[in-house]
Design a protein around this motif. Sequence first.
Motif, PDB file in Angstrom:
ATOM      1  N   PHE A  75      39.720  33.659  37.797  1.00  0.00           N
ATOM      2  CA  PHE A  75      40.793  34.077  37.939  1.00  0.00           C
ATOM      3  C   PHE A  75      40.835  35.467  37.092  1.00  0.00           C
ATOM      4  CE2 PHE A  75      45.174  35.383  37.052  1.00  0.00           C
ATOM      5  CZ  PHE A  75      45.846  35.779  37.977  1.00  0.00           C
ATOM      6  N   ALA A  76      40.373  35.253  35.798  1.00  0.00           N
ATOM      7  CA  ALA A  76      40.475  36.429  34.728  1.00  0.00           C
ATOM      8  C   ALA A  76      39.542  37.602  35.102  1.00  0.00           C
ATOM      9  CB  ALA A  76      40.223  35.790  33.494  1.00  0.00           C
ATOM     10  N   SER A  77      38.258  37.195  35.520  1.00  0.00           N
ATOM     11  CA  SER A  77      37.154  37.973  36.109  1.00  0.00           C
ATOM     12  C   SER A  77      37.703  38.751  37.346  1.00  0.00           C
ATOM     13  CB  SER A  77      35.930  37.089  36.450  1.00  0.00           C
ATOM     14  OG  SER A  77      35.028  38.036  36.839  1.00  0.00           O
ATOM     15  N   MET A  78      38.428  38.088  38.202  1.00  0.00           N
ATOM     16  CA  MET A  78      38.753  38.706  39.480  1.00  0.00           C
ATOM     17  C   MET A  78      39.930  39.903  38.971  1.00  0.00           C
ATOM     18  SD  MET A  78      40.494  37.526  43.032  1.00  0.00           S
ATOM     19  CE  MET A  78      41.983  36.951  41.996  1.00  0.00           C
ATOM     20  N   PHE A  79      40.938  39.159  38.180  1.00  0.00           N
ATOM     21  CA  PHE A  79      41.895  40.112  37.475  1.00  0.00           C
ATOM     22  C   PHE A  79      41.485  41.490  36.796  1.00  0.00           C
ATOM     23  CE2 PHE A  79      45.212  41.373  34.496  1.00  0.00           C
ATOM     24  CZ  PHE A  79      46.379  41.464  35.117  1.00  0.00           C
ATOM     25  N   GLN A  80      40.321  41.086  36.072  1.00  0.00           N
ATOM     26  CA  GLN A  80      39.790  42.108  35.316  1.00  0.00           C
ATOM     27  C   GLN A  80      39.335  43.381  36.168  1.00  0.00           C
ATOM     28  OE1 GLN A  80      36.788  41.093  32.670  1.00  0.00           O
ATOM     29  NE2 GLN A  80      36.427  42.959  31.746  1.00  0.00           N
ATOM     30  N   TYR A  81      38.436  42.818  37.275  1.00  0.00           N
ATOM     31  CA  TYR A  81      37.983  43.750  38.305  1.00  0.00           C
ATOM     32  C   TYR A  81      39.016  44.637  39.070  1.00  0.00           C
ATOM     33  CZ  TYR A  81      35.472  45.138  42.493  1.00  0.00           C
ATOM     34  OH  TYR A  81      34.967  46.141  43.378  1.00  0.00           O
ATOM     35  N   VAL A 120      42.898  51.242  37.519  1.00  0.00           N
ATOM     36  CA  VAL A 120      42.967  52.442  36.716  1.00  0.00           C
ATOM     37  C   VAL A 120      41.792  53.446  37.379  1.00  0.00           C
ATOM     38  CG1 VAL A 120      41.789  52.873  34.402  1.00  0.00           C
ATOM     39  CG2 VAL A 120      43.245  50.773  34.731  1.00  0.00           C
ATOM     40  N   GLY A 121      40.811  53.095  37.718  1.00  0.00           N
ATOM     41  CA  GLY A 121      39.880  53.979  38.153  1.00  0.00           C
ATOM     42  C   GLY A 121      40.577  54.996  39.489  1.00  0.00           C
ATOM     43  N   VAL A 122      41.231  54.359  40.290  1.00  0.00           N
ATOM     44  CA  VAL A 122      41.828  55.137  41.366  1.00  0.00           C
ATOM     45  C   VAL A 122      42.727  55.885  41.070  1.00  0.00           C
ATOM     46  CG1 VAL A 122      43.281  54.626  43.291  1.00  0.00           C
ATOM     47  CG2 VAL A 122      41.379  53.302  43.310  1.00  0.00           C
TER      48      VAL A 122
END
Length: 185
Positions: free
Chosen positions: A144-150, A156-158
Amino acid sequence: MTRRNDTVLAALQSGFRPREERITVLIPSRMRNGSQWLDVVIHNVSSRGLMAGCDTPPAVGSYVEIRRGTITIVGRVQWAKARFFGIRSQDRLSVQGLINEPRLANRPTASSDRRSDSRADHGADSRLAHEAQQARRMERSRSFASMFQYVAIALVGVTLAVIAAQGVYGVLSGASAKVEAALAQ
């Protein structure tokens, strides 16, 4: 700068090796330490050793035997900390073989391992089940943390792309308006 690179290269060539990859697993097993059999959970495995956990870890330097199904691993305890310990195996381990090995229907027995109280076995089984459940929960949390980070990085990029596009549009529209005004005269 090249002197530092030469020093690092010399250190690497003189015997330092990168650590072998460990595969994270949760494999309930049995361990014989002396004449006593204990329940253990293997937490990670490499081709030359493993990390396991149990209520009473063996002493550093002692030799132990770990069984999972028909696989027997003999090794020496290299380190121990709290409930966990690391073993360097005598022979190379087949990591996939260990992962895919089913549990035996009957546990290994020894004359000194006769338990008259079945609650002791149940307690060990429930500890192993609880430890496996905690490990699964931790793995879901990591996922979940990995998905949240992605997702956060993508947002942020958008956002930065939209801000940059608005800035470029403002600059170009201002220049375009001046060109149109100059041409209109």
